[in-house]
Design a protein around this motif. Structure first.
Motif, PDB file in Angstrom:
ATOM      1  N   GLU A 253     -52.310 -23.260 -96.420  1.00  0.00           N
ATOM      2  CA  GLU A 253     -52.389 -22.043 -97.224  1.00  0.00           C
ATOM      3  C   GLU A 253     -52.806 -20.912 -96.290  1.00  0.00           C
ATOM      4  OE1 GLU A 253     -51.314 -22.110-100.231  1.00  0.00           O
ATOM      5  OE2 GLU A 253     -51.357 -24.259-100.624  1.00  0.00           O
ATOM      6  N   MET A 254     -52.518 -19.677 -96.665  1.00  0.00           N
ATOM      7  CA  MET A 254     -52.846 -18.549 -95.790  1.00  0.00           C
ATOM      8  C   MET A 254     -54.341 -18.509 -95.486  1.00  0.00           C
ATOM      9  SD  MET A 254     -49.996 -17.500 -94.938  1.00  0.00           S
ATOM     10  CE  MET A 254     -50.526 -16.160 -93.913  1.00  0.00           C
ATOM     11  N   ALA A 255     -55.178 -18.920 -96.419  1.00  0.00           N
ATOM     12  CA  ALA A 255     -56.626 -18.923 -96.199  1.00  0.00           C
ATOM     13  C   ALA A 255     -57.016 -19.820 -95.020  1.00  0.00           C
ATOM     14  CB  ALA A 255     -57.346 -19.363 -97.470  1.00  0.00           C
ATOM     15  N   ASP A 256     -56.204 -20.825 -94.718  1.00  0.00           N
ATOM     16  CA  ASP A 256     -56.495 -21.711 -93.591  1.00  0.00           C
ATOM     17  C   ASP A 256     -56.422 -20.980 -92.251  1.00  0.00           C
ATOM     18  OD1 ASP A 256     -56.817 -24.038 -95.214  1.00  0.00           O
ATOM     19  OD2 ASP A 256     -54.636 -24.275 -95.283  1.00  0.00           O
ATOM     20  N   PHE A 257     -55.751 -19.838 -92.227  1.00  0.00           N
ATOM     21  CA  PHE A 257     -55.590 -19.062 -90.998  1.00  0.00           C
ATOM     22  C   PHE A 257     -56.476 -17.820 -90.975  1.00  0.00           C
ATOM     23  CE2 PHE A 257     -51.525 -21.219 -91.754  1.00  0.00           C
ATOM     24  CZ  PHE A 257     -51.402 -21.925 -90.567  1.00  0.00           C
ATOM     25  N   ALA A 258     -57.461 -17.749 -91.857  1.00  0.00           N
ATOM     26  CA  ALA A 258     -58.275 -16.538 -92.027  1.00  0.00           C
ATOM     27  C   ALA A 258     -58.857 -16.032 -90.713  1.00  0.00           C
ATOM     28  CB  ALA A 258     -59.382 -16.786 -93.047  1.00  0.00           C
ATOM     29  N   GLU A 259     -59.369 -16.922 -89.879  1.00  0.00           N
ATOM     30  CA  GLU A 259     -59.997 -16.489 -88.624  1.00  0.00           C
ATOM     31  C   GLU A 259     -58.995 -15.901 -87.643  1.00  0.00           C
ATOM     32  OE1 GLU A 259     -62.622 -19.251 -86.722  1.00  0.00           O
ATOM     33  OE2 GLU A 259     -63.381 -19.977 -88.659  1.00  0.00           O
ATOM     34  N   GLN A 260     -57.735 -16.361 -87.683  1.00  0.00           N
ATOM     35  CA  GLN A 260     -56.722 -15.907 -86.738  1.00  0.00           C
ATOM     36  C   GLN A 260     -55.885 -14.739 -87.277  1.00  0.00           C
ATOM     37  OE1 GLN A 260     -56.942 -19.164 -87.802  1.00  0.00           O
ATOM     38  NE2 GLN A 260     -57.905 -20.059 -86.013  1.00  0.00           N
TER      39      GLN A 260
END
Length: 139
Positions: free
Chosen positions: A114-121
């Motif tokens: 999910e997009m939230a999985d990439f929040a840090e990047q």
């Protein structure tokens, strides 16, 4: 939670041995249950790997490898895309599935990023691009 459910290929599926009518009916009824439950978002069977191609990436280079591909156990013969509460629910649904193959077979369940999985990047620009693409796909 979205998951992709992979039906792993077998020697028979790679040899294009088609299922009997009874199995087609059983799988159709199973898919109907998934749709009725609001779980199935999509899915299809895949033709054998002899019709496929792989694109191999090496730095900036690209090469194409024609099928068939040797390792049957690494191939996918079909897939579903499901929306489930959690992995346990996905497992319970897979356990209800008729054996999709003529012999012993495997089904693999993998969660979708999910997009939230990439929040840090994620930069604001990248987020805007991905949101624009998602909106276009939904319309």
């Amino acid at each position: 939670m979205r998951v992709v459910v992979f039906v792993k290929a077998t020697v028979d599926s790679e040899a294009e041995i088609m299922p009997e009518t009874q199995l087609l009916e059983e799988m159709g009824r199973y898919n109907e249950q998934l749709v009725d439950a609001g779980i199935m978002l999509g899915g299809d069977g895949l033709k054998s790997s002899k019709y496929g191609k792989r694109v191999v990436f090496s730095g900036v280079g690209r090469s194409v490898v024609d099928g068939p591909f040797a390792e049957t156990k690494e191939l996918v013969a079909g897939y579903w895309i499901w929306e489930v509460r959690d992995m346990d629910e996905a497992v319970e649904w897979v356990k209800r599935c008729p054996n999709p193959m003529l012999a012993d077979s495997e089904i693999e369940i993998r969660p979708v990023f999910e997009m939230a999985d990439f929040a840090e990047q994620m930069s604001p620009e990248a987020e805007a691009i991905h949101e624009r693409n998602r909106s276009r796909l939904e319309s």
